[in-house]
Write a protein that holds these residues in place. Structure first.
Motif, PDB file in Angstrom:
ATOM      1  N   LEU A 173       6.077  -5.210 -11.033  1.00  0.00           N
ATOM      2  CA  LEU A 173       5.612  -4.503  -9.834  1.00  0.00           C
ATOM      3  C   LEU A 173       5.337  -3.047 -10.204  1.00  0.00           C
ATOM      4  CD1 LEU A 173       8.208  -6.071  -7.370  1.00  0.00           C
ATOM      5  CD2 LEU A 173       5.867  -6.832  -7.825  1.00  0.00           C
ATOM      6  N   ALA A 174       4.072  -2.685 -10.188  1.00  0.00           N
ATOM      7  CA  ALA A 174       3.692  -1.383 -10.733  1.00  0.00           C
ATOM      8  C   ALA A 174       3.018  -0.471  -9.719  1.00  0.00           C
ATOM      9  CB  ALA A 174       2.747  -1.590 -11.910  1.00  0.00           C
ATOM     10  N   ASP A 175       2.541  -1.022  -8.627  1.00  0.00           N
ATOM     11  CA  ASP A 175       1.658  -0.224  -7.742  1.00  0.00           C
ATOM     12  C   ASP A 175       2.244  -0.012  -6.360  1.00  0.00           C
ATOM     13  OD1 ASP A 175      -0.371  -0.219  -9.727  1.00  0.00           O
ATOM     14  OD2 ASP A 175      -0.780  -2.313  -9.187  1.00  0.00           O
ATOM     15  N   PRO A 176       1.910   1.104  -5.718  1.00  0.00           N
ATOM     16  CA  PRO A 176       1.191   2.241  -6.292  1.00  0.00           C
ATOM     17  C   PRO A 176       2.168   3.138  -7.053  1.00  0.00           C
ATOM     18  CG  PRO A 176       1.646   2.628  -3.976  1.00  0.00           C
ATOM     19  CD  PRO A 176       2.204   1.278  -4.302  1.00  0.00           C
ATOM     20  N   ALA A 177       1.707   3.740  -8.153  1.00  0.00           N
ATOM     21  CA  ALA A 177       2.579   4.648  -8.896  1.00  0.00           C
ATOM     22  C   ALA A 177       3.146   5.675  -7.915  1.00  0.00           C
ATOM     23  CB  ALA A 177       1.775   5.339  -9.988  1.00  0.00           C
ATOM     24  N   GLY A 178       4.397   6.024  -8.078  1.00  0.00           N
ATOM     25  CA  GLY A 178       5.015   7.005  -7.172  1.00  0.00           C
ATOM     26  C   GLY A 178       5.891   6.362  -6.110  1.00  0.00           C
ATOM     27  N   PHE A 179       5.905   5.004  -6.053  1.00  0.00           N
ATOM     28  CA  PHE A 179       6.632   4.374  -4.939  1.00  0.00           C
ATOM     29  C   PHE A 179       8.149   4.518  -5.038  1.00  0.00           C
ATOM     30  CE2 PHE A 179       6.055   0.316  -7.488  1.00  0.00           C
ATOM     31  CZ  PHE A 179       7.410   0.065  -7.711  1.00  0.00           C
ATOM     32  N   LEU A 180       8.653   5.004  -6.184  1.00  0.00           N
ATOM     33  CA  LEU A 180      10.117   5.179  -6.272  1.00  0.00           C
ATOM     34  C   LEU A 180      10.570   6.538  -5.723  1.00  0.00           C
ATOM     35  CD1 LEU A 180      10.981   3.467  -9.699  1.00  0.00           C
ATOM     36  CD2 LEU A 180      11.597   2.696  -7.396  1.00  0.00           C
ATOM     37  N   GLN A 181       9.611   7.372  -5.316  1.00  0.00           N
ATOM     38  CA  GLN A 181      10.019   8.702  -4.835  1.00  0.00           C
ATOM     39  C   GLN A 181      10.929   8.656  -3.607  1.00  0.00           C
ATOM     40  OE1 GLN A 181       6.550  11.219  -4.531  1.00  0.00           O
ATOM     41  NE2 GLN A 181       6.321  11.222  -6.757  1.00  0.00           N
ATOM     42  N   PRO A 182      10.538   7.960  -2.530  1.00  0.00           N
ATOM     43  CA  PRO A 182      11.382   8.010  -1.325  1.00  0.00           C
ATOM     44  C   PRO A 182      12.812   7.509  -1.554  1.00  0.00           C
ATOM     45  CG  PRO A 182       9.266   6.959  -0.848  1.00  0.00           C
ATOM     46  CD  PRO A 182       9.328   7.155  -2.327  1.00  0.00           C
ATOM     47  N   VAL A 183      12.972   6.514  -2.433  1.00  0.00           N
ATOM     48  CA  VAL A 183      14.292   5.909  -2.591  1.00  0.00           C
ATOM     49  C   VAL A 183      15.269   6.847  -3.316  1.00  0.00           C
ATOM     50  CG1 VAL A 183      14.047   4.661  -4.790  1.00  0.00           C
ATOM     51  CG2 VAL A 183      15.372   3.660  -2.950  1.00  0.00           C
ATOM     52  N   LEU A 184      14.718   7.770  -4.099  1.00  0.00           N
ATOM     53  CA  LEU A 184      15.588   8.719  -4.810  1.00  0.00           C
ATOM     54  C   LEU A 184      16.408   9.535  -3.798  1.00  0.00           C
ATOM     55  CD1 LEU A 184      16.170   9.757  -7.733  1.00  0.00           C
ATOM     56  CD2 LEU A 184      14.501  11.543  -7.304  1.00  0.00           C
ATOM     57  N   GLY A 244       0.842  -1.208   0.000  1.00  0.00           N
ATOM     58  CA  GLY A 244       0.000   0.000   0.000  1.00  0.00           C
ATOM     59  C   GLY A 244       0.868   1.246   0.000  1.00  0.00           C
ATOM     60  N   ASP A 245       0.471   2.227   0.798  1.00  0.00           N
ATOM     61  CA  ASP A 245       1.188   3.503   0.841  1.00  0.00           C
ATOM     62  C   ASP A 245       2.608   3.349   1.356  1.00  0.00           C
ATOM     63  OD1 ASP A 245      -1.037   4.621  -0.091  1.00  0.00           O
ATOM     64  OD2 ASP A 245      -1.718   5.458   1.835  1.00  0.00           O
ATOM     65  N   GLU A 246       2.875   2.234   2.024  1.00  0.00           N
ATOM     66  CA  GLU A 246       4.204   2.017   2.625  1.00  0.00           C
ATOM     67  C   GLU A 246       5.231   1.441   1.636  1.00  0.00           C
ATOM     68  OE1 GLU A 246       5.509   2.503   5.961  1.00  0.00           O
ATOM     69  OE2 GLU A 246       3.926   3.943   5.487  1.00  0.00           O
ATOM     70  N   THR A 247       4.772   1.068   0.425  1.00  0.00           N
ATOM     71  CA  THR A 247       5.656   0.377  -0.521  1.00  0.00           C
ATOM     72  C   THR A 247       6.975   1.122  -0.718  1.00  0.00           C
ATOM     73  OG1 THR A 247       3.688  -0.422  -1.639  1.00  0.00           O
ATOM     74  CG2 THR A 247       5.753  -0.678  -2.830  1.00  0.00           C
ATOM     75  N   GLY A 248       6.866   2.423  -0.983  1.00  0.00           N
ATOM     76  CA  GLY A 248       8.060   3.228  -1.256  1.00  0.00           C
ATOM     77  C   GLY A 248       8.964   3.344  -0.041  1.00  0.00           C
ATOM     78  N   ALA A 249       8.361   3.555   1.126  1.00  0.00           N
ATOM     79  CA  ALA A 249       9.148   3.731   2.354  1.00  0.00           C
ATOM     80  C   ALA A 249       9.889   2.441   2.690  1.00  0.00           C
ATOM     81  CB  ALA A 249       8.231   4.143   3.504  1.00  0.00           C
ATOM     82  N   VAL A 250       9.207   1.296   2.527  1.00  0.00           N
ATOM     83  CA  VAL A 250       9.838   0.005   2.835  1.00  0.00           C
ATOM     84  C   VAL A 250      11.021  -0.225   1.892  1.00  0.00           C
ATOM     85  CG1 VAL A 250       9.496  -2.514   2.847  1.00  0.00           C
ATOM     86  CG2 VAL A 250       7.706  -1.006   3.756  1.00  0.00           C
ATOM     87  N   PHE A 251      10.800   0.059   0.603  1.00  0.00           N
ATOM     88  CA  PHE A 251      11.873  -0.139  -0.380  1.00  0.00           C
ATOM     89  C   PHE A 251      13.059   0.775  -0.042  1.00  0.00           C
ATOM     90  CE2 PHE A 251      13.575   0.504  -4.850  1.00  0.00           C
ATOM     91  CZ  PHE A 251      14.152  -0.753  -4.925  1.00  0.00           C
ATOM     92  N   ALA A 252      12.759   2.025   0.288  1.00  0.00           N
ATOM     93  CA  ALA A 252      13.836   2.975   0.621  1.00  0.00           C
ATOM     94  C   ALA A 252      14.626   2.483   1.837  1.00  0.00           C
ATOM     95  CB  ALA A 252      13.249   4.359   0.880  1.00  0.00           C
ATOM     96  N   ARG A 253      13.929   1.877   2.807  1.00  0.00           N
ATOM     97  CA  ARG A 253      14.633   1.361   4.004  1.00  0.00           C
ATOM     98  C   ARG A 253      15.575   0.221   3.625  1.00  0.00           C
ATOM     99  NH1 ARG A 253       9.885   2.398   6.947  1.00  0.00           N
ATOM    100  NH2 ARG A 253       9.136   0.254   6.932  1.00  0.00           N
ATOM    101  N   HIS A 254      15.120  -0.662   2.740  1.00  0.00           N
ATOM    102  CA  HIS A 254      15.985  -1.768   2.298  1.00  0.00           C
ATOM    103  C   HIS A 254      17.239  -1.220   1.601  1.00  0.00           C
ATOM    104  CE1 HIS A 254      13.487  -5.094   3.389  1.00  0.00           C
ATOM    105  NE2 HIS A 254      12.481  -4.720   2.635  1.00  0.00           N
ATOM    106  N   VAL A 255      17.021  -0.204   0.771  1.00  0.00           N
ATOM    107  CA  VAL A 255      18.150   0.366   0.020  1.00  0.00           C
ATOM    108  C   VAL A 255      19.118   1.070   0.979  1.00  0.00           C
ATOM    109  CG1 VAL A 255      18.759   2.114  -1.714  1.00  0.00           C
ATOM    110  CG2 VAL A 255      16.896   0.492  -2.164  1.00  0.00           C
ATOM    111  N   ALA A 256      18.575   1.808   1.961  1.00  0.00           N
ATOM    112  CA  ALA A 256      19.433   2.504   2.931  1.00  0.00           C
ATOM    113  C   ALA A 256      20.277   1.483   3.707  1.00  0.00           C
ATOM    114  CB  ALA A 256      18.574   3.332   3.886  1.00  0.00           C
ATOM    115  N   ALA A 257      19.644   0.373   4.103  1.00  0.00           N
ATOM    116  CA  ALA A 257      20.371  -0.658   4.868  1.00  0.00           C
ATOM    117  C   ALA A 257      21.484  -1.261   4.007  1.00  0.00           C
ATOM    118  CB  ALA A 257      19.392  -1.745   5.323  1.00  0.00           C
ATOM    119  N   ALA A 258      21.194  -1.457   2.715  1.00  0.00           N
ATOM    120  CA  ALA A 258      22.211  -2.040   1.822  1.00  0.00           C
ATOM    121  C   ALA A 258      23.385  -1.075   1.648  1.00  0.00           C
ATOM    122  CB  ALA A 258      21.580  -2.380   0.475  1.00  0.00           C
TER     123      ALA A 258
END
Ligand SMILES: Cc1ncc(COP(=O)(O)O)c(C=O)c1O
Length: 428
Positions: free
Chosen positions: A215-226, A175-189
């Motif tokens: 994996l397409a949803d929700p659009a915008g989930f790549l914002q936090p990781v940038l 859901g709305d957390e998709t981007g934040a979760v992905f960004a956390r994984h990237v930060a840890a890496a």
């Protein structure tokens, strides 16, 4: 030709391939398809049997589009050289391509394949950051070069012990957390890299996460990781080799996320089958790279390839193919969603435009992946004259990715045949 004669001919070709090309190549389907001609969304075998192409994203404006064929033939009859001579066509192509990008992206460099484009992007990122560490997702595929093998875990090769690559779970819908979760994984890496004394250089992602299962949803989930990438002193590389050129209902997959990457790589559909690819970049990065390195690619940006790519851009615009991908994609997704109610094997349908993944599991998204059933459906469809494939870590996601000239009547046929295949699975 009788069915027996056809089988003998196919077996002969397979044996000849093995003898001549060696064992590293793979064929699609239990019964490999021999294709001799293509037109629009249709492919034909030697017996004249036609197959609905719901898989090939390279012949994106339709197989053998006459305008692309004509552009290639015309330029090939006049001159084909390389970028060490002045020629207008490569500049026309660069100019046209750059109008499709946000203003921050100001240059484009040309290669022959998506792998070369990604390899060049890695070189630029290393030069500009002084780092060597890259991150990719767990089932990513980014190409064939030695530098890209570690960043292509879908090949199934283990990372070397001292690899500067870190792999992260792909952004699965939370859901709305998709981007934040992905960004956390990237930060840890990135943190893990730094602990190992490796300086970060970049994150590379396919913006539709094709081999991670679409994996397409929700659009915008790549914002936090940038922001995470930039905070680590690294660069964001958007691999648009699959999602680019209108497939996802917008010209570029990253546009669905409202971000501006540092480097954008492209290929596959760019020449509609003619090998042409490239890297678009922020000018300040190429200023740095160009000050320290030279770049020459014998075939990259040659006049024939540039003419092919210009013709592809012309057709995309004149035939409204970006809009068609959005419209027909929505229509197809609606029909697939309607099927889901009757076939519990369908756990989830995801996608954007004409890039759709149908995830098959036993008992919904928490159930076991239906790998065998996915393979069987792909083969049943092939027997019934429709070409698709499967992707994802467990190869349980039906991958539907037709040429962009796919029309609602083709979507109807695809869904009708898919339902027939699902019925055969239910019947056992
Ligand atoms: C996301 C992605 N990036 C890069 C590549 C490599 O492109 P090429 O096969 O043109 O070298 C591929 C090829 O499948 C791809 O899917």
């Amino acid at each position: 030709m009788s069915a027996d004669a056809e089988t003998i001919a196919t077996e002969g070709l397979i044996a000849r391939r093995k003898r001549l090309l060696g064992p590293a190549y793979r064929l699609f389907y239990d019964e490999p398809v021999h294709l001799v001609r293509g037109e629009g969304v249709w492919l034909y075998d030697p017996a004249g049997r036609r197959y609905l192409d719901a898989y090939n994203n390279v012949a994106s404006v339709g197989h053998c589009h006459p305008r692309v064929v004509e552009a290639i033939a015309k330029q090939a009859a006049v001159l084909n050289t390389h970028t060490r001579y002045l020629h207008e066509t490569v500049l026309d192509l660069a100019e046209r391509l750059l109008t499709t990008f946000p203003a921050e992206i100001g240059h484009v460099m040309f290669t022959c394949t998506g792998s070369e484009a990604n390899d060049l992007a890695l070189r630029i990122a290393r030069t500009c950051t002084g780092g060597t560490g890259f991150i990719a997702t767990e089932t990513a595929y980014h190409g064939v070069t030695s530098a890209l093998v570690d960043l292509s875990p879908s090949l199934g090769l283990p990372l070397s012990k001292d690899s500067a690559v870190r792999l992260v779970p792909p952004p699965r819908a939370a859901g709305d957390e998709t981007g934040a979760v992905f960004a956390r994984h990237v930060a840890a890496a990135f943190d893990d890299m730094k602990k190992a004394g490796i300086r970060p250089a970049g994150l590379i992602v396919d913006t539709i996460f094709s081999s991670d299962g679409v994996l397409a949803d929700p659009a915008g989930f790549l914002q936090p990781v940038l922001d995470t990438v930039h905070a680590a002193g690294a660069l964001f590389i958007a691999d648009e080799v699959q999602p680019g050129f209108g497939r996802c209902g917008q010209m570029w997959g990253f546009a669905r996320h409202g971000i501006v990457p540092d480097l954008v790589t492209m290929g596959k559909p760019m020449g509609n089958g003619h090998p042409v690819a490239g890297v678009a970049a922020r000018p300040e990065l190429l200023a740095e790279f160009g000050a320290r390195s030279r770049y020459f690619n014998t075939f990259g940006g040659n006049p024939v390839s540039a003419a092919a790519a210009l013709a592809v851009l012309d057709v995309i615009t004149s035939e409204g193919l970006v809009e068609n991908a959005g419209r027909t994609g929505t229509y197809l997704m609606g029909k697939l969603r309607a099927l889901k109610g009757s076939y519990p094997l369908i756990a989830e349908i995801r996608g954007a435009g004409l890039f759709i993944g149908v995830e098959l599991r036993h008992g919904g998204m928490t159930g076991a992946p239906a790998l065998k059933q996915a393979g069987r459906i792909v083969n049943l469809l092939r027997e019934d004259g429709v070409l698709i494939s499967a992707s994802g870590r467990e190869a349980n996601v039906l991958k539907i990715r037709p040429p962009l000239v796919f029309a609602p009547e083709h979507a109807d046929l695809l869904v009708e045949k898919l339902e027939k295949a699902l019925q055969a699975i239910v019947a056992g």
